[in-house]
Write an enzyme that holds these catalytic residues in place. Structure first.
Site, PDB file in Angstrom:
ATOM      1  CG  ASP A   1      -1.760   1.019   1.589  1.00  0.00           C
ATOM      2  OD1 ASP A   1      -2.160   1.691   0.933  1.00  0.00           O
ATOM      3  OD2 ASP A   1      -1.598   1.695   2.955  1.00  0.00           O
TER       4      ASP A   1
ATOM      5  CG  ASP B   1      -2.004   6.983   2.781  1.00  0.00           C
ATOM      6  OD1 ASP B   1      -0.739   7.969   3.349  1.00  0.00           O
ATOM      7  OD2 ASP B   1      -3.684   7.498   2.990  1.00  0.00           O
TER       8      ASP B   1
HETATM    9  P1  B16 Z   1      -7.911   9.712  -3.992  1.00  0.00           P
HETATM   10  P2  B16 Z   1      -3.263   3.701  -0.086  1.00  0.00           P
HETATM   11  C1  B16 Z   1      -6.317   6.100   0.193  1.00  0.00           C
HETATM   12  O1  B16 Z   1      -4.481   6.015  -0.786  1.00  0.00           O
HETATM   13  C2  B16 Z   1      -5.255   6.885   1.267  1.00  0.00           C
HETATM   14  O2  B16 Z   1      -5.808   6.247   2.906  1.00  0.00           O
HETATM   15  C3  B16 Z   1      -7.162   7.310   1.158  1.00  0.00           C
HETATM   16  O3  B16 Z   1      -6.906   8.044   2.636  1.00  0.00           O
HETATM   17  C4  B16 Z   1      -8.073   8.459   0.096  1.00  0.00           C
HETATM   18  O4  B16 Z   1      -8.782   8.373   0.136  1.00  0.00           O
HETATM   19  C5  B16 Z   1      -7.432   7.285  -1.181  1.00  0.00           C
HETATM   20  O5  B16 Z   1      -6.502   6.893  -0.966  1.00  0.00           O
HETATM   21  C6  B16 Z   1      -8.490   7.924  -2.434  1.00  0.00           C
HETATM   22  O6  B16 Z   1      -6.840   9.176  -2.472  1.00  0.00           O
HETATM   23  O7  B16 Z   1      -8.529  11.034  -3.728  1.00  0.00           O
HETATM   24  O8  B16 Z   1      -6.309  10.681  -3.997  1.00  0.00           O
HETATM   25  O9  B16 Z   1      -7.838   9.487  -5.337  1.00  0.00           O
HETATM   26  O10 B16 Z   1      -3.849   3.948   1.298  1.00  0.00           O
HETATM   27  O11 B16 Z   1      -4.314   3.610  -0.607  1.00  0.00           O
HETATM   28  O12 B16 Z   1      -2.320   4.345  -0.941  1.00  0.00           O
HETATM   29 MG    MG Z   2      -3.259   3.212   3.358  1.00  0.00          MG
END
Ligand code: B16
Ligand code: MG
Length: 214
Positions: free
Chosen positions: A8, A10
């Site tokens: 992953d 984030d």
């Molecule tokens: P975006 P991951 C996720 O990333 C985030 O944890 C989450 O908080 C966010 O809403 C989601 O991506 C969508 O992100 O708005 O930039 O498309 O943890 O899956 O790397």
């Molecule tokens: Mg994450």
């Protein structure tokens, strides 16, 4: 036998959650909602629209689908602005070394992030070369806790789920990995990520010798 590792982004490779938080907080303030760090935990790993819905539920606010799209885009505009300041030094310590050591042992490595902005973040971190394939939020229909993203990553690498281990920091992500039939290393607190096979405090703490005892 583990043959592939799926990361992953984030919370596992970099703390982009901080940038999501300040952008969502700014949007929430437009609805007179005080978004706290505790609320922010609920947004980790879930999609952009679902994140907005969770925030609106906090303020008991209803919006049309069209308006939701509008506000989600507004938040994303700020997020995109904020992440332009990301530097390679922000990558969590030990992570490039861990991934490189896996590659040295012939494991394949994928990135699987729900974020539609993941390609830009990886580019800013200058770590594209560490991944054999990258799956992001633009390539999937269902976000975590649905297993789709991890199953897609595994099939792009050419492995079955039982040959893959997922590194995840979000409860929704751990659930997705388990639903995919993969091993999972949780990054964070055991209270929150109890469904993972092993929980470590930081991604860089993982030792490759632990792979086949998960
Ligand atoms: P975006 P991951 C996720 O990333 C985030 O944890 C989450 O908080 C966010 O809403 C989601 O991506 C969508 O992100 O708005 O930039 O498309 O943890 O899956 O790397
Ligand atoms: Mg994450």
């Amino acid at each position: 036998m583990i043959r592939a590792a799926i990361f992953d982004l984030d919370g596992v490779i970099i703390d982009t959650a901080h940038y999501h938080y300040i952008a969502w907080k700014r949007l929430a303030s437009e609805f007179a909602i005080n978004l706290t760090k505790e609320h922010n935990e609920l947004l980790k790993g879930v999609s952009r629209i679902r994140s907005l819905e969770i925030i609106l539920e906090l303020g008991n606010i209803q919006l049309s689908e069209e308006d939701k799209e509008l506000y989600a885009n507004k938040k994303n505009g700020w997020f995109v602005e904020y992440i332009e300041s990301i530097r390679p030094e922000e990558i969590f310590s030990g992570v490039p070394e861990l991934i490189q050591s896996m590659r040295d042992q012939s494991l394949k490595v994928a990135l699987a992030s729900s974020s539609k902005n993941a390609p830009r973040v990886i580019e800013l971190l200058k770590i594209e070369r560490l991944f054999d394939t990258m799956v992001d939020g633009t390539m999937i229909t269902h976000t975590k806790p649905d297993p789709e993203i991890f199953l897609l990553a595994a099939s792009r690498l050419g492995f079955v789920p039982s040959e893959c281990v997922v590194f995840e920091d979000a409860e929704a992500g751990v659930e997705a990995a388990v639903a995919a039939g993969m091993k999972c290393v949780g990054v964070g607190s055991p209270e929150q990520l109890g469904k993972a096979n092993q929980v470590i405090a930081r991604t860089g703490d993982f030792r490759i010798s632990q792979l086949n005892v998960l």
